[in-house]
Design an enzyme around this catalytic site. Sequence first.
Site, PDB file in Angstrom:
ATOM      1  N   GLU A 116       0.844  -1.195   0.000  1.00 52.77           N
ATOM      2  CA  GLU A 116       0.000   0.000   0.000  1.00 52.77           C
ATOM      3  C   GLU A 116       0.876   1.240   0.000  1.00 52.77           C
ATOM      4  OE1 GLU A 116      -3.451  -0.149   2.680  1.00 52.77           O
ATOM      5  OE2 GLU A 116      -3.058  -2.272   2.893  1.00 52.77           O
ATOM      6  N   HIS A 241      -8.825   9.381   2.933  1.00 51.79           N
ATOM      7  CA  HIS A 241      -8.405   8.294   2.043  1.00 51.79           C
ATOM      8  C   HIS A 241      -8.590   8.769   0.611  1.00 51.79           C
ATOM      9  CE1 HIS A 241      -7.921   4.402   0.198  1.00 51.79           C
ATOM     10  NE2 HIS A 241      -7.651   3.866   1.378  1.00 51.79           N
ATOM     11  N   ARG A 288      -0.586   8.486   1.814  1.00 51.99           N
ATOM     12  CA  ARG A 288      -1.968   8.907   1.635  1.00 51.99           C
ATOM     13  C   ARG A 288      -2.183  10.413   1.646  1.00 51.99           C
ATOM     14  NH1 ARG A 288      -5.341   4.797   5.189  1.00 51.99           N
ATOM     15  NH2 ARG A 288      -4.722   3.222   3.680  1.00 51.99           N
ATOM     16  N   HIS A 349     -11.347   9.468   6.621  1.00 49.07           N
ATOM     17  CA  HIS A 349     -11.123   8.025   6.806  1.00 49.07           C
ATOM     18  C   HIS A 349     -10.641   7.663   8.202  1.00 49.07           C
ATOM     19  CE1 HIS A 349     -10.081   3.964   5.595  1.00 49.07           C
ATOM     20  NE2 HIS A 349      -8.812   4.131   5.935  1.00 49.07           N
ATOM     21  N   ARG A 384      -0.937   8.623   9.216  1.00 48.33           N
ATOM     22  CA  ARG A 384      -0.748   7.187   9.467  1.00 48.33           C
ATOM     23  C   ARG A 384      -0.313   6.451   8.202  1.00 48.33           C
ATOM     24  NH1 ARG A 384      -4.476   2.620   8.973  1.00 48.33           N
ATOM     25  NH2 ARG A 384      -5.965   4.133   8.157  1.00 48.33           N
TER      26      ARG A 384
END
Length: 519
Positions: A116, A241, A288, A349, A384
């Site tokens: 990811e 997100h 992100r 998110h 994060r």
Amino acid sequence: MITTNYLVIGSGIAGLTFSVKMAEKFSNKKIVIITKTSEDESNTKYAQGGVAIVLNDEKDSFKKHIQDTLIAGDGLCNKEVVEMVIKEGPKRFKELIVWGANFDLDTSGNFDLGKEGGHSEYRVAHHKDVTGAEIERALLARAHKLKNITILPHHFAIDLVTNHHLIDKNPKENVCYGAYIFNQKTETIFTIKADSTLLASGGIGRVYGHTTNPVIATGDGVAMAYRAKAKIKDMEFIQFHPTALYEPEGESSFLISEAVRGFGAYLRNKKGNRFMLDYDDRAELASRDIVSQSIDNELKKTGDTHVFLDCTHLDINTFKKHFPNIYQKCKENHIAIETDWIPVVPASHYLCGGIEVNMDGKTSVNNLFACGECTRTGLHGANRLASNSLLEALVYAHNIFKYLSTHDCEAIEIDIPNWNDDGTSIAKEHVLIQHNLRQLQALMRDYVGIVRSNNRLKKAIKHLDLIYNEIEDFYKKSKITTPLCELRNMINVAHLIISQSINRKENKGGYYNIDNNQN
Ligand code: FAD
Ligand code: SIN
């Protein structure tokens, strides 16, 4: 009144992991889990990508995962915490497997690891694209086998009981004695008195309306802790997100996992350009915060409402095996991913900040612990790293269990007054709640989104004050209902996000204010 050793508020990964550990080790201790809807409804249930974990020693290393987490957190992570969580991770992950959670294996029988954004290696263990549902299933099954765990679904925690509720106040220290609980079926309020209370109440996505989170994510734990005078930190770091399915009418947005980009999908604008190449060398697999900010910029430049995720070049059979849920959801929305690009847009998110805890999960209020998304541990810093959240919950649930195994909180002999609703009546104006909720969500979306400005934040706080006053007044006069309590909590959370945003003078990670100097 119910008396218990441990009161756990929330039945997601954080609350269940702690409860299972505690109940298995101490059969003489009673654990009561309260949860506000059905027992499995939680952010956990919707987790897709998986658990980031170093399992492949040949290619990956703790050092690399630590480095990726620190880079994503943009200089604001607590390095000691990052090292502890990442090194403890594999042990905690293996416990999940012992408890019956299944993770996908490759053809050689090793864990099939996904990738990811922000990860330099393949290290995300998953169960297809429904990892959270599998974890939730396994944890609930384990919890049901343990006689000393009682789960109370459809019970809503209204407020923590602390000194200021007591008749004989203890002025020296702030202590939590349990919570006031609303039984949604009987519409009655009772007290649960506990030696220790654990807030495991999850995220805040609903404050924004447009979110990947389910309707339970109203920030109740953060708001309760705030009212109990616990320290709350880093609330300005809301993670958006990048790829929620664009549904013009919808509020709750279905997530298209970042693992789909890890599998090779491209982000394109309406003209078909792979715009992420212009923003970051890692392109679609930048962290992100960068991908969401880049999409926001593209949309502002073009005036479009969404961008696209292009999977048309990918091996569709393997895709279907890895992402059956996403494939199906797209199909239901008349998107054939073999030929069509998926319309996507960023959505709120994850809360990177929250209730401040130390490495034992202790908050600044005595006998009050917190775990999972409602906390600020120092792991995430300003942003994060993907799939580090389930990991954090597993590790901290264990740390709290370990601490309480050796530091028994003594049963406190104290009289707790019953909930007092004298002078309140059944509210007739439910429209007021709906109206103010819509106003709050619009305000947060328009003024406190991915890109903020001093002017918009000032407007937001002014407008929020009006909503706050109206709802506080209404709350004082009305009998408790869940929507009213949730709205009140979301207003508290919005206040924390806006005021802590105003105090942040430097852009970092997921926080971007056009009036701050670039870092
Ligand atoms: P939750 O799982 O949200 O549980 C909170 C519990 O508290 C619920 O049971 C709720 O009902 C209860 N509760 C709340 N308020 C009250 C109240 N007042 N009274 C009683 N009960 C209450 N993270 C990853 O690491 N990997 C992923 O792949 C991933 N994918 C995600 C996909 C989606 C769509 C979403 C929304 C999140 C994802 N995340 C992922 C984030 C991760 O799922 C969450 O951060 C994590 O599951 C939070 O767990 P938790 O136990 O802290 O809270
Ligand atoms: C995702 O699957 O994209 C979500 C992962 C996460 O939030 O950590």
